[in-house]
Design a protein around this motif. Structure first.
Motif, PDB file in Angstrom:
ATOM      1  N   MET A   7      32.481  41.030  26.437  1.00  0.00           N
ATOM      2  CA  MET A   7      32.800  41.901  27.566  1.00  0.00           C
ATOM      3  C   MET A   7      33.380  41.124  28.743  1.00  0.00           C
ATOM      4  N   SER A   8      32.971  39.882  28.916  1.00  0.00           N
ATOM      5  CA  SER A   8      33.548  39.058  29.978  1.00  0.00           C
ATOM      6  C   SER A   8      35.035  38.822  29.725  1.00  0.00           C
ATOM      7  N   ARG A   9      35.355  38.466  28.498  1.00  0.00           N
ATOM      8  CA  ARG A   9      36.760  38.250  28.148  1.00  0.00           C
ATOM      9  C   ARG A   9      37.549  39.550  28.247  1.00  0.00           C
ATOM     10  N   LEU A  10      36.947  40.638  27.775  1.00  0.00           N
ATOM     11  CA  LEU A  10      37.631  41.928  27.815  1.00  0.00           C
ATOM     12  C   LEU A  10      37.920  42.341  29.257  1.00  0.00           C
ATOM     13  N   ALA A  11      36.955  42.182  30.146  1.00  0.00           N
ATOM     14  CA  ALA A  11      37.158  42.566  31.547  1.00  0.00           C
ATOM     15  C   ALA A  11      38.303  41.774  32.176  1.00  0.00           C
ATOM     16  N   ARG A  12      38.360  40.478  31.889  1.00  0.00           N
ATOM     17  CA  ARG A  12      39.450  39.658  32.432  1.00  0.00           C
ATOM     18  C   ARG A  12      40.803  40.134  31.914  1.00  0.00           C
ATOM     19  N   GLU A  13      40.864  40.422  30.629  1.00  0.00           N
ATOM     20  CA  GLU A  13      42.129  40.859  30.033  1.00  0.00           C
ATOM     21  C   GLU A  13      42.552  42.215  30.580  1.00  0.00           C
ATOM     22  N   GLU A  14      41.599  43.123  30.754  1.00  0.00           N
ATOM     23  CA  GLU A  14      41.946  44.443  31.270  1.00  0.00           C
ATOM     24  C   GLU A  14      42.445  44.348  32.710  1.00  0.00           C
ATOM     25  N   MET A  15      41.838  43.501  33.513  1.00  0.00           N
ATOM     26  CA  MET A  15      42.317  43.342  34.890  1.00  0.00           C
ATOM     27  C   MET A  15      43.686  42.662  34.926  1.00  0.00           C
ATOM     28  N   ARG A  16      43.948  41.775  33.987  1.00  0.00           N
ATOM     29  CA  ARG A  16      45.284  41.182  33.895  1.00  0.00           C
ATOM     30  C   ARG A  16      46.304  42.261  33.529  1.00  0.00           C
ATOM     31  N   HIS A  17      45.943  43.137  32.620  1.00  0.00           N
ATOM     32  CA  HIS A  17      46.842  44.244  32.269  1.00  0.00           C
ATOM     33  C   HIS A  17      47.070  45.151  33.476  1.00  0.00           C
ATOM     34  N   PHE A  18      46.013  45.390  34.249  1.00  0.00           N
ATOM     35  CA  PHE A  18      46.143  46.191  35.466  1.00  0.00           C
ATOM     36  C   PHE A  18      47.172  45.554  36.410  1.00  0.00           C
ATOM     37  N   GLU A  19      47.070  44.247  36.591  1.00  0.00           N
ATOM     38  CA  GLU A  19      48.024  43.548  37.460  1.00  0.00           C
ATOM     39  C   GLU A  19      49.455  43.698  36.937  1.00  0.00           C
ATOM     40  N   GLN A  20      49.607  43.636  35.616  1.00  0.00           N
ATOM     41  CA  GLN A  20      50.934  43.769  35.031  1.00  0.00           C
ATOM     42  C   GLN A  20      51.488  45.176  35.226  1.00  0.00           C
ATOM     43  N   VAL A  21      50.627  46.188  35.081  1.00  0.00           N
ATOM     44  CA  VAL A  21      51.098  47.570  35.265  1.00  0.00           C
ATOM     45  C   VAL A  21      51.511  47.806  36.712  1.00  0.00           C
ATOM     46  N   ILE A  22      50.694  47.371  37.680  1.00  0.00           N
ATOM     47  CA  ILE A  22      51.062  47.638  39.071  1.00  0.00           C
ATOM     48  C   ILE A  22      52.288  46.824  39.493  1.00  0.00           C
ATOM     49  N   ALA A  23      52.528  45.679  38.842  1.00  0.00           N
ATOM     50  CA  ALA A  23      53.760  44.926  39.119  1.00  0.00           C
ATOM     51  C   ALA A  23      54.983  45.716  38.648  1.00  0.00           C
ATOM     52  N   ILE A  24      54.863  46.329  37.486  1.00  0.00           N
ATOM     53  CA  ILE A  24      55.960  47.170  36.977  1.00  0.00           C
ATOM     54  C   ILE A  24      56.151  48.379  37.886  1.00  0.00           C
ATOM     55  N   MET A  25      55.056  48.975  38.342  1.00  0.00           N
ATOM     56  CA  MET A  25      55.152  50.115  39.250  1.00  0.00           C
ATOM     57  C   MET A  25      55.859  49.718  40.549  1.00  0.00           C
ATOM     58  N   LYS A  26      55.504  48.569  41.099  1.00  0.00           N
ATOM     59  CA  LYS A  26      56.131  48.116  42.338  1.00  0.00           C
ATOM     60  C   LYS A  26      57.629  47.893  42.136  1.00  0.00           C
TER      61      LYS A  26
END
Length: 203
Positions: A64-83
């Protein structure tokens, strides 16, 4: 970018995403991206909540620690595309999907944990299936991004499922079958609003 083998995911899910949902997603890509960002945040939050709740389960903490980090990285990637695309991050109501999946969740342990892990497996599997289904219809940037997510999302699915089997005191086939039917109904029945995990829009 080649797609990984998703046969295990397709066998796990009881239905495909309806074509009508894909058509709506392509017509509302701004909403798709905003809700995708929300999904990544929620996935990370779910993993962190499990880390706090089940501190004695070392394998779960690691996964779950690894999963949380990966999901937040994906979040950063999505909001970068949105911007980059001038997509405003507005507030959206939640889809009925996650709440619907929690219907019937058992409240005592370890059954509550097992159900939570099985639900996580279905959410990750459906996300993966939808990324793959959308990718061929998207512009090159979004196509490459969604294809890049398949490997990690499919691993998250397997991690959730493996943990559910590890911590269960008896076989979980009946619970998987229960949630497979529940998930199928949520995916195939019409929704009032389009979301990343919604059913097709009500006509």
């Amino acid at each position: 970018m080649a797609q990984p083998d998703l046969s295990a995911i397709n066998e796990f899910l009881a239905c495909e995403t309806p074509d009508r949902w894909v058509e709506t997603a392509l017509q509302h890509q701004d909403i798709m991206l905003i809700d995708h960002a929300n999904c990544e945040k929620k996935a990370a939050s779910t993993a962190l909540n499990m880390i706090y709740r089940y501190v004695e389960k070392f394998d779960l903490l690691n996964k779950m620690s690894r999963l949380a980090r990966e999901e937040m990285r994906h979040f950063e990637q999505v909001i970068a595309i949105m911007k980059k695309r001038d997509v405003e991050y507005i507030q959206l109501s939640s889809a009925r999907y996650a709440g619907g999946m929690r219907e019937g969740m058992r409240t005592h342990e370890p059954e509550k944990l097992i159900d939570c892990l099985i639900i996580g497996a279905f959410i990750e599997a459906r996300s993966c299936e939808r990324f793959a289904k959308l990718a061929p219809h998207l512009d090159d940037e979004l196509k490459d991004f969604y294809l890049s997510l398949l490997k990690s999302e499919s691993r998250h699915f397997l991690d959730y499922l493996a943990l559910a089997k590890k911590y269960a005191e008896s076989p979980i086939d009946d619970r998987i079958a229960y949630y497979a039917e529940l998930e199928k109904n949520l995916i195939e029945s019409p929704d009032q609003e389009f979301r990343f995990h919604s059913g097709p829009l009500r006509e």
